[in-house]
Design a protein around this motif. Structure first.
Motif, mmCIF file in Angstrom:
data_model
loop_
_atom_site.group_PDB
_atom_site.id
_atom_site.type_symbol
_atom_site.label_atom_id
_atom_site.label_comp_id
_atom_site.label_asym_id
_atom_site.label_seq_id
_atom_site.Cartn_x
_atom_site.Cartn_y
_atom_site.Cartn_z
ATOM 1 N N ILE A 28 9.696 -18.732 8.040
ATOM 2 C CA ILE A 28 8.714 -18.077 7.166
ATOM 3 C C ILE A 28 8.724 -18.869 5.873
ATOM 4 N N LEU A 29 7.758 -19.767 5.736
ATOM 5 C CA LEU A 29 7.720 -20.725 4.633
ATOM 6 C C LEU A 29 6.831 -20.177 3.526
ATOM 7 N N GLY A 30 7.460 -19.738 2.448
ATOM 8 C CA GLY A 30 6.737 -19.123 1.350
ATOM 9 C C GLY A 30 6.416 -20.105 0.246
ATOM 10 N N PRO A 31 6.219 -19.627 -0.979
ATOM 11 C CA PRO A 31 5.881 -20.498 -2.109
ATOM 12 C C PRO A 31 6.952 -21.560 -2.345
ATOM 13 N N CYS A 32 6.503 -22.726 -2.770
ATOM 14 C CA CYS A 32 7.402 -23.834 -3.128
ATOM 15 C C CYS A 32 8.286 -24.273 -1.958
ATOM 16 N N GLY A 33 7.812 -24.092 -0.723
ATOM 17 C CA GLY A 33 8.542 -24.551 0.444
ATOM 18 C C GLY A 33 9.762 -23.723 0.800
ATOM 19 N N ARG A 34 9.923 -22.552 0.190
ATOM 20 C CA ARG A 34 11.084 -21.708 0.479
ATOM 21 C C ARG A 34 11.011 -21.174 1.911
ATOM 22 N N ASN A 35 12.130 -21.207 2.604
ATOM 23 C CA ASN A 35 12.206 -20.705 3.971
ATOM 24 C C ASN A 35 13.072 -19.445 3.973
ATOM 25 N N LEU A 36 12.480 -18.325 4.373
ATOM 26 C CA LEU A 36 13.214 -17.071 4.366
ATOM 27 C C LEU A 36 14.412 -17.102 5.312
ATOM 28 N N GLN A 37 14.327 -17.917 6.360
ATOM 29 C CA GLN A 37 15.477 -18.052 7.261
ATOM 30 C C GLN A 37 16.704 -18.531 6.492
ATOM 31 N N THR A 38 16.519 -19.524 5.647
ATOM 32 C CA THR A 38 17.625 -20.081 4.865
ATOM 33 C C THR A 38 18.127 -19.091 3.832
ATOM 34 N N GLU A 39 17.192 -18.438 3.144
ATOM 35 C CA GLU A 39 17.577 -17.522 2.076
ATOM 36 C C GLU A 39 18.343 -16.324 2.620
ATOM 37 N N TRP A 40 17.891 -15.751 3.739
ATOM 38 C CA TRP A 40 18.558 -14.574 4.274
ATOM 39 C C TRP A 40 19.820 -14.924 5.056
ATOM 40 N N ALA A 41 19.984 -16.195 5.408
ATOM 41 C CA ALA A 41 21.250 -16.607 6.011
ATOM 42 C C ALA A 41 22.370 -16.531 4.981
ATOM 43 N N ASP A 42 22.030 -16.756 3.720
ATOM 44 C CA ASP A 42 23.012 -16.673 2.642
ATOM 45 C C ASP A 42 23.230 -15.232 2.180
ATOM 46 N N SER A 43 22.125 -14.503 2.003
ATOM 47 C CA SER A 43 22.219 -13.127 1.529
ATOM 48 C C SER A 43 20.920 -12.407 1.830
ATOM 49 N N VAL A 44 21.006 -11.329 2.621
ATOM 50 C CA VAL A 44 19.808 -10.572 2.971
ATOM 51 C C VAL A 44 19.283 -9.849 1.730
ATOM 52 N N SER A 45 18.002 -9.975 1.503
ATOM 53 C CA SER A 45 17.337 -9.241 0.439
ATOM 54 C C SER A 45 16.249 -8.398 1.078
ATOM 55 N N GLY A 46 15.387 -7.822 0.270
ATOM 56 C CA GLY A 46 14.334 -6.996 0.833
ATOM 57 C C GLY A 46 14.113 -5.763 -0.001
ATOM 58 N N TYR A 47 13.239 -4.893 0.495
ATOM 59 C CA TYR A 47 12.819 -3.747 -0.305
ATOM 60 C C TYR A 47 12.430 -2.600 0.613
ATOM 61 N N MET A 48 13.307 -1.628 0.754
ATOM 62 C CA MET A 48 13.013 -0.368 1.441
ATOM 63 C C MET A 48 12.452 -0.544 2.851
ATOM 64 N N GLY A 49 12.855 -1.616 3.526
ATOM 65 C CA GLY A 49 12.416 -1.823 4.894
ATOM 66 C C GLY A 49 11.039 -2.423 5.044
ATOM 67 N N VAL A 50 10.311 -2.638 3.936
ATOM 68 C CA VAL A 50 8.911 -3.068 4.043
ATOM 69 C C VAL A 50 8.579 -4.347 3.284
ATOM 70 N N GLY A 51 9.456 -4.819 2.394
ATOM 71 C CA GLY A 51 9.045 -5.918 1.535
ATOM 72 C C GLY A 51 10.024 -7.062 1.453
#
Length: 511
Positions: free
Chosen positions: A331-354
């Motif tokens: 999931i490649l977001g702004p500035c080439g960020r990949n959610l796979q990489t980010e959540w491998a380090d630390s899961v983030s999110g918002y109330m199950g929806v965001g």
């Protein structure tokens, strides 16, 4: 609007399509495992089997003609945000042709589920084993077990259902239990099967179905304090289950192996589990405590038996799923960020929806959905309503993009961490909410009751979102700022998308 849903599997029903192991059933009362607006009166038992649940969802899709919106046997392989256009570009593989095509949407909903990516044991030699290898989440029900020596690996929900279903016909079953669970007494000798008279009554008296559903929900919602450490209900529940299990296990050795000291609910409590406990004591069943450490050609070894190889014709890995929430595709977001990489380090999110700072995208059954203490479907309905409120705003205002603020997500996660200090999910056990690992991961279930969750989602807090407008936000054409627009909805098990249907803006609803 163009609403599309993609599915890896050839049919609907998600995990209930993929899970078909012996004894597979839901651990939520069947009359409550439905959409609130689509009750079913003629369930065959209190806890319905996977095939019956699958039939419910397939019938639901057919009744509402949802097939025209769903593209089955398609796998999402990548999603990428196009900031200039304010759109998501989605790569989709067609299993029928083997080709990958590019699709796009204004709004992307990641509904890839929670229990879908099966987890094999990560131990040496798995591929060296020359017998039949099965996994509870991708079970081959054509394999006969009668007269065979079976090695069953696991001691949680799936294994609790598999053992009683396989023991009567198997020559022998060795079950490897790393960490036992708390189980509840059976509802009846027939695991809660409804009689013909009961089913007929439910069918002829729909109000009785509603009454039963309300009673079940009141019960589930009233016992939330069992999920809090050191409460009266937690201690009462633990004392009761320990006492009942000791009655079943007169053998002191079995008591030491199977009665745990962690809080009830730290691991998901399993209903109708006494049948399993009784089956553990059958002559052709052997309990091997500890973890499986390796595989050999003929079987496997365990921590409790050193280098001894336990031989078997069939290995059934009831080892569950990868519950890390790491996306199954980039999931490649702004500035080439990949959610796979980010959540491998630390899961983030918002109330199950965001997802923080990822524009025009939502999750369903994402981190911090209440998956532990009530029917999941009511939470899914609440999430759909929440997401649709933002889709409605997107349709009626000249919005380029909308994304959760990082600060809102950090505040939310800090609140969760504070709450979890007093919750059972941080007690001394490995569970799906900490991805079966020890350490300081904040448990990813909701910090409260299901009723609390429904109230939290009832009125979306727009201040937690960053809105970017196209031109003057006060002007839009007569049909809304976007006219027709596209929603893409990867879903089910291990990725998904669906058939497009162009309609006027506002006619479609993503449900």
């Amino acid at each position: 609007m163009n609403a599309t849903s993609t599915k890896k599997t050839p049919d609907v029903s998600g995990t209930w399509y993929e899970n078909r192991y012996p004894g597979c059933a839901c651990d939520v009362p069947s009359h409550n495992y439905v959409y609130s607006f689509e009750p079913k009166a003629n369930w065959s038992s209190v806890y319905a089997g996977s095939s019956e649940i699958r039939s419910y969802f397939a019938g639901f899709a057919k009744k509402y003609d949802l097939g025209r919106y769903i593209r089955t046997s398609h796998l999402v392989t990548e999603t990428q945000w196009d900031a200039e256009k304010g759109q998501w570009i989605v790569q989709v593989q067609d299993f029928a042709t083997g080709q990958t095509a590019s699709d796009w949407c204004h709004i992307l909903v990641h509904a890839t589920g929670y229990l879908n990516k099966l987890a094999w044991l990560k131990v040496p030699g798995l591929h060296d084993y020359q017998g039949i290898k099965l996994h509870s989440a991708d079970y081959d029900d054509t394999v006969p077990l009668a007269g065979r020596d079976v090695l069953l690996i696991g001691g949680r929900s799936s294994a609790v259902q598999i053992l009683p279903a396989t023991q009567p016909t198997a020559k022998s079953v060795k079950i490897f239990i790393r960490s036992p669970v708390w189980v509840l007494p059976d509802i009846s000798t027939e695991a809660g099967a409804f009689s013909e008279e009961q089913i007929e009554h439910f069918v002829n008296h729909p109000e009785s179905v509603l009454t039963l559903r309300q009673q079940n929900e009141r019960t589930m919602n009233s016992i939330f304090t069992v999920y809090l450490k050191n409460t009266i209900l937690q201690q009462q529940c633990k004392d009761l289950l320990e006492s009942e299990m000791k009655k079943l296990f007169q053998n002191k050795e079995l008591q030491e192996k199977l009665i745990r000291d962690f809080a009830v609910g730290c691991k998901r409590v399993i209903p109708s589990g006494f049948r399993y406990l009784k089956t553990l004591q059958k002559e052709n069943v052997t309990i091997v405590p500890g973890s499986v450490t390796s595989f050999a050609k003929s079987g496997c070894t365990s921590t409790s038996t050193n280098d001894q190889v336990h031989s078997g014709d069939v290995v059934i890995c009831a080892t569950g799923f990868d519950t890390s929430y790491i996306p199954r595709y980039p999931i490649l977001g702004p500035c080439g960020r990949n959610l796979q990489t980010e959540w491998a380090d630390s899961v983030s999110g918002y109330m199950g929806v965001g997802i923080p700072e990822f524009p025009n995208t939502f999750t369903m059954l994402g981190p911090w959905t209440p998956v532990s203490n009530g029917p999941t479907l009511i939470a899914i309905e609440a999430q759909a309503g929440y997401i649709c409120s933002f889709i409605d705003r997107y349709q009626t205002e000249p919005i380029h993009s909308m994304a959760l603020k990082r600060a809102a997500c950090e505040d939310f996660k800090a609140h969760v961490a504070s709450f979890m200090e007093k919750a059972v999910w941080t007690d001394r056990c490995r569970n799906s909410h900490n991805n079966h690992i020890t350490g300081n991961r904040v448990p990813t279930t909701w910090p409260g009751s299901t009723l609390h969750y429904l109230e939290a989602l009832r009125e979306p807090r727009a201040d937690d979102w960053e809105f970017v407008y196209k031109g003057n936000r006060d002007f839009a054409d007569g049909r809304g700022s976007h006219g027709g627009f596209r929603v893409l909805h990867p879903s089910n098990g291990r990725r998904a998308v669906g058939e497009s249907m162009e309609t006027d803006a506002g006619d479609g609803e993503d449900g």
